[in-house]
Scaffold this motif. Sequence first.
Motif, PDB file in Angstrom:
ATOM      1  N   PHE A 290       0.809  -1.232   0.000  1.00 17.26           N
ATOM      2  CA  PHE A 290       0.000   0.000   0.000  1.00 17.26           C
ATOM      3  C   PHE A 290       0.835   1.272   0.000  1.00 17.26           C
ATOM      4  N   ASP A 291       2.157   1.154   0.207  1.00 16.29           N
ATOM      5  CA  ASP A 291       3.055   2.310   0.188  1.00 16.29           C
ATOM      6  C   ASP A 291       2.587   3.391   1.164  1.00 16.29           C
ATOM      7  N   LEU A 292       2.258   2.981   2.384  1.00 15.69           N
ATOM      8  CA  LEU A 292       1.831   3.930   3.404  1.00 15.69           C
ATOM      9  C   LEU A 292       3.043   4.648   3.998  1.00 15.69           C
ATOM     10  N   GLY A 293       2.786   5.794   4.603  1.00 20.84           N
ATOM     11  CA  GLY A 293       3.861   6.569   5.201  1.00 20.84           C
ATOM     12  C   GLY A 293       4.305   6.010   6.542  1.00 20.84           C
ATOM     13  N   ARG A 294       5.470   6.447   6.990  1.00 16.70           N
ATOM     14  CA  ARG A 294       6.044   5.955   8.242  1.00 16.70           C
ATOM     15  C   ARG A 294       5.125   6.233   9.436  1.00 16.70           C
ATOM     16  N   GLU A 295       4.497   7.390   9.438  1.00 14.16           N
ATOM     17  CA  GLU A 295       3.647   7.751  10.574  1.00 14.16           C
ATOM     18  C   GLU A 295       2.487   6.774  10.715  1.00 14.16           C
ATOM     19  N   GLU A 296       1.855   6.423   9.606  1.00 15.01           N
ATOM     20  CA  GLU A 296       0.735   5.490   9.659  1.00 15.01           C
ATOM     21  C   GLU A 296       1.208   4.084  10.030  1.00 15.01           C
ATOM     22  N   ILE A 297       2.357   3.688   9.515  1.00 17.97           N
ATOM     23  CA  ILE A 297       2.909   2.376   9.861  1.00 17.97           C
ATOM     24  C   ILE A 297       3.233   2.308  11.348  1.00 17.97           C
ATOM     25  N   GLU A 298       3.851   3.346  11.872  1.00 21.52           N
ATOM     26  CA  GLU A 298       4.205   3.354  13.285  1.00 21.52           C
ATOM     27  C   GLU A 298       2.957   3.359  14.165  1.00 21.52           C
ATOM     28  N   SER A 299       1.933   4.070  13.758  1.00 22.36           N
ATOM     29  CA  SER A 299       0.679   4.105  14.511  1.00 22.36           C
ATOM     30  C   SER A 299       0.089   2.709  14.640  1.00 22.36           C
ATOM     31  N   PHE A 300       0.078   1.968  13.534  1.00 27.52           N
ATOM     32  CA  PHE A 300      -0.452   0.603  13.572  1.00 27.52           C
ATOM     33  C   PHE A 300       0.394  -0.269  14.480  1.00 27.52           C
ATOM     34  N   MET A 301       1.711  -0.193  14.358  1.00 28.89           N
ATOM     35  CA  MET A 301       2.588  -1.055  15.131  1.00 28.89           C
ATOM     36  C   MET A 301       2.519  -0.732  16.623  1.00 28.89           C
ATOM     37  N   LYS A 302       2.309   0.526  16.986  1.00 29.50           N
ATOM     38  CA  LYS A 302       2.149   0.869  18.393  1.00 29.50           C
ATOM     39  C   LYS A 302       0.859   0.259  18.941  1.00 29.50           C
ATOM     40  N   GLU A 303      -0.195   0.291  18.140  1.00 23.26           N
ATOM     41  CA  GLU A 303      -1.450  -0.322  18.579  1.00 23.26           C
ATOM     42  C   GLU A 303      -1.281  -1.832  18.738  1.00 23.26           C
ATOM     43  N   LEU A 304      -0.565  -2.453  17.804  1.00 30.61           N
ATOM     44  CA  LEU A 304      -0.331  -3.884  17.893  1.00 30.61           C
ATOM     45  C   LEU A 304       0.536  -4.219  19.111  1.00 30.61           C
ATOM     46  N   ALA A 305       1.559  -3.421  19.364  1.00 31.99           N
ATOM     47  CA  ALA A 305       2.423  -3.657  20.527  1.00 31.99           C
ATOM     48  C   ALA A 305       1.626  -3.564  21.825  1.00 31.99           C
TER      49      ALA A 305
ATOM     50  N   GLY B 120      15.990  -3.414  -7.484  1.00 29.96           N
ATOM     51  CA  GLY B 120      14.830  -2.861  -6.795  1.00 29.96           C
ATOM     52  C   GLY B 120      14.407  -3.706  -5.622  1.00 29.96           C
ATOM     53  N   CYS B 121      14.467  -5.015  -5.791  1.00 29.64           N
ATOM     54  CA  CYS B 121      14.092  -5.925  -4.716  1.00 29.64           C
ATOM     55  C   CYS B 121      14.998  -5.733  -3.506  1.00 29.64           C
ATOM     56  N   VAL B 122      16.291  -5.665  -3.720  1.00 27.85           N
ATOM     57  CA  VAL B 122      17.251  -5.484  -2.627  1.00 27.85           C
ATOM     58  C   VAL B 122      17.037  -4.132  -1.961  1.00 27.85           C
ATOM     59  N   ALA B 123      16.820  -3.094  -2.753  1.00 29.17           N
ATOM     60  CA  ALA B 123      16.580  -1.765  -2.191  1.00 29.17           C
ATOM     61  C   ALA B 123      15.327  -1.752  -1.328  1.00 29.17           C
ATOM     62  N   ALA B 124      14.288  -2.452  -1.774  1.00 30.30           N
ATOM     63  CA  ALA B 124      13.045  -2.525  -1.002  1.00 30.30           C
ATOM     64  C   ALA B 124      13.270  -3.238   0.328  1.00 30.30           C
ATOM     65  N   LEU B 125      14.011  -4.335   0.297  1.00 29.24           N
ATOM     66  CA  LEU B 125      14.273  -5.079   1.524  1.00 29.24           C
ATOM     67  C   LEU B 125      15.152  -4.273   2.482  1.00 29.24           C
ATOM     68  N   GLU B 126      16.131  -3.541   1.948  1.00 29.04           N
ATOM     69  CA  GLU B 126      16.972  -2.706   2.798  1.00 29.04           C
ATOM     70  C   GLU B 126      16.144  -1.611   3.468  1.00 29.04           C
ATOM     71  N   ALA B 127      15.224  -1.025   2.691  1.00 30.30           N
ATOM     72  CA  ALA B 127      14.365   0.015   3.247  1.00 30.30           C
ATOM     73  C   ALA B 127      13.437  -0.552   4.313  1.00 30.30           C
TER      74      ALA B 127
ATOM     75  N   GLY C 145      14.110   0.779  13.102  1.00 29.69           N
ATOM     76  CA  GLY C 145      13.711   2.040  13.721  1.00 29.69           C
ATOM     77  C   GLY C 145      12.494   1.872  14.611  1.00 29.69           C
ATOM     78  N   LEU C 146      11.519   1.115  14.122  1.00 33.79           N
ATOM     79  CA  LEU C 146      10.325   0.844  14.922  1.00 33.79           C
ATOM     80  C   LEU C 146      10.678   0.087  16.195  1.00 33.79           C
ATOM     81  N   LEU C 147      11.591  -0.855  16.075  1.00 33.93           N
ATOM     82  CA  LEU C 147      11.954  -1.682  17.216  1.00 33.93           C
ATOM     83  C   LEU C 147      12.508  -0.829  18.353  1.00 33.93           C
ATOM     84  N   GLU C 148      13.233   0.230  18.024  1.00 35.17           N
ATOM     85  CA  GLU C 148      13.788   1.106  19.049  1.00 35.17           C
ATOM     86  C   GLU C 148      12.718   1.969  19.702  1.00 35.17           C
ATOM     87  N   ARG C 149      11.610   2.217  18.998  1.00 34.70           N
ATOM     88  CA  ARG C 149      10.587   3.121  19.528  1.00 34.70           C
ATOM     89  C   ARG C 149       9.406   2.398  20.172  1.00 34.70           C
ATOM     90  N   LEU C 150       9.223   1.128  19.869  1.00 29.57           N
ATOM     91  CA  LEU C 150       8.100   0.392  20.435  1.00 29.57           C
ATOM     92  C   LEU C 150       8.445  -0.102  21.842  1.00 29.57           C
TER      93      LEU C 150
END
Length: 262
Positions: A150-165, A222-229, A236-241
Amino acid sequence: MASRLILLEGVPCTGKTSTARFVSSQVRGWYPDVRLYTDEALWHPADLVNYAFLTPEQYREFPEDERVLLPVEPTEEPKGYLVYTAELYDELREKLEPFKLFGCQPWEVERPLMLARWRQFVEKAVKEDAVYIFDGVFFERPVCEMMMWFDLGREEIESFMKELAEIVRPLTPFVLYLENSEIEARLRKVSAERDYDWLVDFIAYHTGQGYGQRTGLPDMEGCVAALEARQGLELGLLERLPVDHLIIQNPFEDWVESNNVI
């Protein structure tokens, strides 16, 4: 309190499944009831792999002789039915393909269903004297959907992961993250052990959906770049959750040493 939910995470081809099995063997030395679910499992207590979603209207469009065969679970948000497809006969399973989760449904449908599934799992697990070990469903499943598809932004991804955590917090979760600084080399090594179609499909997923289309990088690059990203985002999420975790770098370089650390 010891963790009752151990989560193996990291990008593909890093060794999550093998490590999950090793962790399971170690934990069984202390706990009699250890329940391991790898990415090879057809059914998962907290994941919706091999499920389709039907609205009430879509459900009624199936003939009655087919509806009686559908193993449905009513849902409230959104209103409709979850259908487990893995054990259906081929023709009926194919009819449900356009309604599958992870690839056919919009995020507005997937998001509440994924969170509800995790809540149901936690509500059951807190009453049990068991340790659950999951391979690639806490980060991998939702982050791949949100970022790659879905190519969502970091803020929306982090919001979901905080709710899941917050949902899994009663189980005192622990994340074991396998970091990979040699993504392309590992991908090529693993792909050589599998058939060509696997690599083609793998690259297509990471380059042909929302994130890949926007960045425009082709093929393996492109595949490698996507996985690196994705890995950078997850670390980054792991440090903030608010989740305890351990990061192991390149475990495949020395499995003995990595297992000793674990």
